[in-house]
Write a protein that holds these residues in place. Structure first.
Motif, mmCIF file in Angstrom:
data_model
loop_
_atom_site.group_PDB
_atom_site.id
_atom_site.type_symbol
_atom_site.label_atom_id
_atom_site.label_comp_id
_atom_site.label_asym_id
_atom_site.label_seq_id
_atom_site.Cartn_x
_atom_site.Cartn_y
_atom_site.Cartn_z
ATOM 1 N N SER A 30 0.821 -1.198 0.000
ATOM 2 C CA SER A 30 0.000 0.000 0.000
ATOM 3 C C SER A 30 0.857 1.250 0.000
ATOM 4 O O SER A 30 0.622 2.191 -0.747
ATOM 5 C CB SER A 30 -0.921 -0.001 1.222
ATOM 6 N N ALA A 31 1.863 1.260 0.846
ATOM 7 C CA ALA A 31 2.732 2.430 0.940
ATOM 8 C C ALA A 31 3.549 2.608 -0.331
ATOM 9 O O ALA A 31 3.903 3.724 -0.690
ATOM 10 C CB ALA A 31 3.660 2.276 2.137
ATOM 11 N N ASP A 40 -6.383 5.532 -2.580
ATOM 12 C CA ASP A 40 -5.345 6.579 -2.595
ATOM 13 C C ASP A 40 -5.923 7.941 -2.939
ATOM 14 O O ASP A 40 -6.802 8.100 -3.711
ATOM 15 C CB ASP A 40 -4.243 6.231 -3.600
ATOM 16 N N ARG A 43 -6.895 -0.725 -3.621
ATOM 17 C CA ARG A 43 -5.857 0.152 -3.081
ATOM 18 C C ARG A 43 -5.756 1.434 -3.898
ATOM 19 O O ARG A 43 -5.610 2.520 -3.345
ATOM 20 C CB ARG A 43 -4.513 -0.587 -3.073
ATOM 21 N N THR A 52 -4.849 7.091 -12.690
ATOM 22 C CA THR A 52 -4.042 7.665 -11.610
ATOM 23 C C THR A 52 -2.922 8.564 -12.129
ATOM 24 O O THR A 52 -2.368 9.346 -11.360
ATOM 25 C CB THR A 52 -3.393 6.564 -10.742
ATOM 26 N N LEU A 102 2.807 2.224 -3.515
ATOM 27 C CA LEU A 102 2.164 2.621 -4.764
ATOM 28 C C LEU A 102 2.386 4.083 -5.136
ATOM 29 O O LEU A 102 2.237 4.454 -6.292
ATOM 30 C CB LEU A 102 0.667 2.324 -4.707
ATOM 31 N N ALA A 103 2.747 4.933 -4.183
ATOM 32 C CA ALA A 103 2.954 6.343 -4.493
ATOM 33 C C ALA A 103 4.069 6.550 -5.511
ATOM 34 O O ALA A 103 4.026 7.490 -6.306
ATOM 35 C CB ALA A 103 3.252 7.117 -3.210
ATOM 36 N N SER A 104 5.070 5.694 -5.513
ATOM 37 C CA SER A 104 6.187 5.826 -6.453
ATOM 38 C C SER A 104 6.336 4.555 -7.289
ATOM 39 O O SER A 104 7.431 4.055 -7.506
ATOM 40 C CB SER A 104 7.478 6.137 -5.702
ATOM 41 N N ARG A 161 -0.013 7.548 -12.879
ATOM 42 C CA ARG A 161 1.290 6.979 -12.517
ATOM 43 C C ARG A 161 1.989 6.427 -13.765
ATOM 44 O O ARG A 161 1.340 6.109 -14.753
ATOM 45 C CB ARG A 161 1.107 5.865 -11.488
#
Length: 193
Positions: free
Chosen positions: A6-7, A193, A189, A50, A9-11, A52
């Motif tokens: 989970s943490a 976000d 997930r 997203t 996925l930001a990068s 990304r």
């Protein structure tokens, strides 16, 4: 999905691997997971929303008789898996998407520390790419239900069905190299976000 995934996925960058038509031609044979394409399309759509990074990988075989050779119609992407005009494509001629390509450099320049992998086949190019990614220091997520593989024959001539091959390879990846997740968990997930 675990806290680590989970943490991460930001990068993260998504990397669909070898989602090509060539695997529908002989000699590939019987496959597992008929839901792979639907799951993969759902992942792509959600990931694109997203913003990304998304980097497509295509296998360009150097063997002229291969169904993945650039001269063969099987080299084309499956419907719905074609890169959009602004999405980068990395081409490879071996199993690992990092070998002989600039994939690692692209990811580092984007500040990516996590890769989300799916595609064809679970036990070959997806697994090999996941292992190399982990060895290069990336966090690796493999979306197991957005992959498929084929029946194999072992060294003693016994057939191993594709479901067994897939389960064994996903278990090995999960034990050492990657977090194995399913499509719905990853989509949930992304929505959170």
């Amino acid at each position: 999905m675990s806290d680590l995934a989970s943490a991460a996925l930001a990068s993260a960058a998504m990397i669909p691997i070898d989602v090509q038509r060539g695997f529908d031609f002989p000699p590939w044979g019987a496959r597992n997971n008929p839901a792979m394409e639907a799951n993969g399309r759902r992942l792509l759509a959600a990931w694109r929303e997203t913003g990304r990074p998304l980097i497509h990988v295509r296998h360009d075989s150097v063997l002229p008789d291969s169904t993945l050779h650039p001269s063969h119609p099987g080299n084309d992407f499956r419907e719905g898996f074609e890169p959009l005009p602004d999405e980068p494509l990395v081409t490879k001629s071996v199993n690992a998407a990092f070998i002989g390509t600039d994939l690692d450099l692209r990811l580092r320049r984007l500040g990516v520390d996590t890769v989300v992998l799916f595609g064809i086949s679970t036990d070959m190019c997806v697994s090999t790419t996941a292992r190399v990614a982990a060895n290069l220091g990336y966090r690796v997520l493999v979306v197991g239900d957005a992959c498929f593989c084929f029946d194999l024959v072992d060294a003693e001539g016994r057939r191993i069905d594709a479901d067994t091959v897939s389960r064994a390879h996903l278990a090995t990846l999960h034990a050492e190299f990657a977090e194995v997740v399913d499509t719905q968990a990853l989509l949930s997930r992304l929505r959170a976000d």
